[in-house]
Design an enzyme around this catalytic site. Structure first.
Site, short mmCIF file in Angstrom:
data_model
loop_
_atom_site.label_atom_id
_atom_site.label_comp_id
_atom_site.label_asym_id
_atom_site.label_seq_id
_atom_site.Cartn_x
_atom_site.Cartn_y
_atom_site.Cartn_z
N GLY A 224 5.34 13.61 -7.72
CA GLY A 224 5.48 12.17 -7.93
C GLY A 224 5.12 11.40 -6.67
O GLY A 224 4.38 11.90 -5.83
N SER A 225 5.70 10.22 -6.56
CA SER A 225 5.31 9.32 -5.47
C SER A 225 5.97 9.70 -4.15
O SER A 225 7.01 10.37 -4.13
CB SER A 225 5.73 7.89 -5.83
OG SER A 225 7.14 7.79 -5.77
N GLY A 228 9.67 7.89 -4.03
CA GLY A 228 10.74 8.56 -4.76
C GLY A 228 10.95 9.99 -4.28
O GLY A 228 12.08 10.44 -4.14
N GLY A 229 9.85 10.67 -4.02
CA GLY A 229 9.93 12.07 -3.61
C GLY A 229 10.61 12.24 -2.26
O GLY A 229 11.43 13.14 -2.07
N GLU A 248 5.34 17.44 -4.23
CA GLU A 248 3.93 17.10 -4.08
C GLU A 248 3.87 15.58 -4.19
O GLU A 248 4.10 15.03 -5.26
CB GLU A 248 3.16 17.79 -5.21
CG GLU A 248 1.66 17.70 -5.09
CD GLU A 248 1.03 17.54 -6.45
OE1 GLU A 248 1.25 18.38 -7.32
OE2 GLU A 248 0.33 16.53 -6.63
N CYS A 285 -3.40 13.38 -9.12
CA CYS A 285 -3.08 13.55 -7.70
C CYS A 285 -4.30 14.02 -6.92
O CYS A 285 -4.32 13.95 -5.70
CB CYS A 285 -1.93 14.53 -7.53
SG CYS A 285 -2.14 16.01 -8.53
#
Lengths: 501, 501
Positions: A224-225, A228-229, A248, A285
């Site tokens: 994800g982003s 947030g990650g 990732e 991605c």
């Protein structure tokens, strides 16, 4: 319990189905239950886990039409793409079924005893890898099947012998639910406890936080982003017992087109680039977010073809209204920065494709342009001389991929560029484009931060199973007490190395 | 620049020699220099790095007497132990020389191309591991040679192709300096840049913090206390680019003596236990800090032998006055807690050995007793029934080792206990004692937190090299541009797997 519903991103209207808003209580129940079955599950044979993975793949195949139809409504991704993604998902499950029985993941290593060694006898030591315990997987918005409920993280964790708790992505709860039912059916068929797999659903940040901080969870897989990650990564590291967080988080996937290649292929390179950056509405991605070229006639033809190609793009619908508004806001903000020329499409519906152009000099002064904008947008950086590509490559952030386009005369430069790109990326692509990630034995889908929070790992391909394992050594343990995979007559036919050979 | 001096722990008086108090400025210079040579160093051949490691071992061997004499003054460890530790250190360097040329660390994996595959051609993909970049190593107080300047972390990192910055332990700066001179000499002899290795010295916390947070440092190896190690781990994870922190922070190394074994071996078990817990004045990370036994006549004989053995212990000098005062304070605090019986030696000099005894019931209510007290102290927990050992094993914290003593009649219980201990420890020892860590191919020196901050890693043995590596995949890269280890005719004779075989 509160509930939520899915939204059709094409119409922005709610879809049928009410889904539970799970919270800390459901996390605790699922994690405790997973913990209770973890020891038995990691001690199942690889053949049993292989059988489970095939059963999940079969169940998904049986529900193909239902799954794809719901995923189409929830993601606005085309039917053909989703059918392909379901095939990829079942192929991943079957690959990990093979990996489980293949036994290389156990990394069995034996030291022979030598009772006569001076000054001390040398003991018999055998090591192999065992499952870490219950694992949490976060579903990704952009792959509702292949990186979600029964996606690569779940497949590799089950192959390793780890129970899985999936925190489903709130953009496709219906798809997640159908897929989770397939997994439940497969567990039942294989006579394995349901607690081996739980899907938790919800829209709150608290749900994800509760999953990552639960003491029974021993590792996390996330796609994800960065925003947030990183927040979840930080929580995982701040636990009393920190746990590995395989995140990732983003990549610019730089592409270097060397001069001779450009001379020979300008038009076809433009065509391929256009397709790669717009594929899946730029929501991959591995989207090439920056392309380095050298000024010259061929590059001018390349740029001209790109500009025309961009203008002719028809709009695509993004995965969610949140992703769409982020894309539009970030693109507009970037377009207002000086030093960038912009070409964009004017679609009747959906979002525009955007091509930015700049020079290497201006690029150097704007490191913030390396930040990923999720969507069909890319920057071309024009160098005065191809030699500049070496120094430009040295200031790149960590990335999933880096690409070199080169013909024979470009090899001397390519040979110097390649070791620079090794330091940047997990995968180096030659005369191709980074989108399209092969699910195979040698694949690396990772790289220096922020491509991965654990640069020694891959989240795609057979090696992804190693994320969910840790080694244990057995010193002088008699055969009768050793795990099967380490016994002298090798009943599981595990491959091992002995004394370094 | 400020300086500091070493202290002789036996006399508590300063030793000759002034050592620089390095700070953030020296860290920056060393890390920048390491970063500049990192690409060239990782591209040296394994044979070159092997040659370097042998040269370091030779140089240490040449300086053996000087090194051991200084280490004896700085650590109060006996001459024989330090001579043995130097031999272990050179053996480690030579093991990693073999590991470097052995090539298993590269984990080369090939996917064959299939241009005819539908719907898309399958690309040629090859992956191997490459060095992460400059690595920081923290010297440990308790192994001034084998876990310090040219210790296992340095040896494995150099084998991988990573430049190393050692933050020397302030308890033995003179030893560190002589060893660093040996490494400098070896680098010169091998015509490699001095920036590949730097020793930084100092007594401040700021020095360690500056090392861990420097952007050029790509991984950290640490052996030490939970308190200090966790603080550095946290800094490493909070960096803009988090990095892997391989910290070995503490372990209780539980030992389970099963009833028949106790019946057969009570006296010799007591003798071995006494030796293991007192070895190196209890200053080993593998000291058995808790031993579980079952009540009965044989156990009473075992305890009686232990009490007598403890009382007869002569005092040993601890590594530093700080470690000594921590040992005394923590032991006194524990002795004051109710539920523990204490037996201790009354040495004329040095610190006392201490044996605590308690029951399983009281142990369960005092989880704080699992915390490691660094020094010659251990707890025996008496169970009413051997069956209790299963549930007691389930509440143990992560540990480097777990040990089972069992004779044939004990096997049914041992077989149930073993999977429990797999979840606790990185190494399971059978009918032996945890002290004495073999440096071999199969060794695992790690385990669930706090034994290791990275439970998938080992800090001892051949596999320790993997801490300093990350994978890179090459997609469709022509042979002329591939790194040697992945070329078709395999000039480096690297072992690889092809298509999962």
């Amino acid at each position: 319990m509160h509930t939520f519903h899915a939204v059709n991103p094409a119409t922005e209207r709610p879809l049928s189905g009410e889904f539970p808003e799970h919270g800390a209580k459901e996390v605790d129940l699922a994690a405790m239950a997973a913990s209770e079955v973890a020891k038995a599950f990691r001690q199942t044979t690889p053949a049993q886990r292989s059988s489970l993975l095939h059963a999940i793949a079969d169940a998904l195949e049986s529900a193909r039409d239902t799954i794809v139809a719901r995923a189409e409504l929830e993601s606005a991704l085309p039917n053909a793409r989703l059918n392909g993604e379901l095939s990829r998902t079942t192929a991943q499950l079957r690959l990990f079924a093979d990996v489980a029985v293949g036994g290389l993941w156990q990394e069995a290593i034996f030291d022979s005893a030598n009772p006569d060694r001076q000054p001390l006898p040398k003991p018999d030591i055998r090591r192999h890898n065992i499952a870490l315990g219950p694992v949490a997987v976060f579903g990704a918005s952009n792959f509702p099947l292949a990186f979600s409920t029964a996606g690569g993280d779940t497949a590799s964790a089950l192959a390793a012998g780890c129970p899985v708790i999936v925190k489903g992505h709130p953009a496709h709860p219906g798809t997640s639910e159908i897929v989770a039912q397939c997994i439940a059916k497969a567990l039942e068929q294989e006579q394995l406890p349901q607690a081996i797999f739980t899907l938790l659903q919800g829209t709150s940040h608290e749900l994800g936080q509760a999953v990552v901080t639960h003491p029974s969870i021993k590792a996390v897989g996330f796609t994800g982003s960065i925003h947030g990650g990183r927040a979840l990564f930080d929580l995982a590291q701040q636990r009393p017992e920190p746990i590995p967080f395989f995140g990732e988080l983003g990549a610019s996937n730089p592409v270097f087109i060397l001069p001779q290649r450009m001379d020979n292929q300008a038009e076809s390179l433009a065509e391929e680039y256009l397709m790669s950056m717009n594929m899946g509405c730029g929501q991959f991605c591995t989207k090439p977010a920056v392309v380095f070229i050298t000024q010259g006639d061929a590059s001018e033809r390349f740029l001209q073809a790109m500009r025309e190609g961009i203008k002719a793009q028809t709009g695509q619908t993004m995965l969610t209204s949140g992703i769409k508004s982020n894309y539009l806001t970030q693109s507009q903000r970037r377009a207002q920065q000086s030093g960038l020329t912009q070409t964009q499409s004017s679609p009747e519906s959906g979002v525009p494709s955007i091509l930015f152009e700049t020079t290497s000099e201006i690029w150097r002064n704007n490191p913030q342009w390396q930040e990923e904008i999720f969507g069909p947008q890319s920057i071309v950086v024009v160098c005065q001389e191809s030699e500049e590509m070496i120094s430009l490559s040295q200031s790149l952030a960590g990335s999933l991929t880096a690409t070199i386009h080169a013909d024979a005369d470009d090899y001397p430069l390519a040979k110097r560029l390649l070791p620079e790109l090794e330091e940047v990326a997990g995968r180096i692509v030659f005369n191709g484009w980074p989108t399209g990630v092969e699910v195979s034995y040698a694949m690396v889908h990772g790289g220096p931060y922020p491509a991965s929070t654990m640069p020694a790992s891959t989240s795609v391909g057979a090696e992804a199973i190693k994320r969910w394992l840790r080694p244990v050594a057995y010193q002088s343990v008699p055969d009768a007490l050793l795990p099967c995979s380490l016994q002298q007559d090798n009943p599981l036919n595990v491959r091992c190395s002995v004394d370094g050979k």
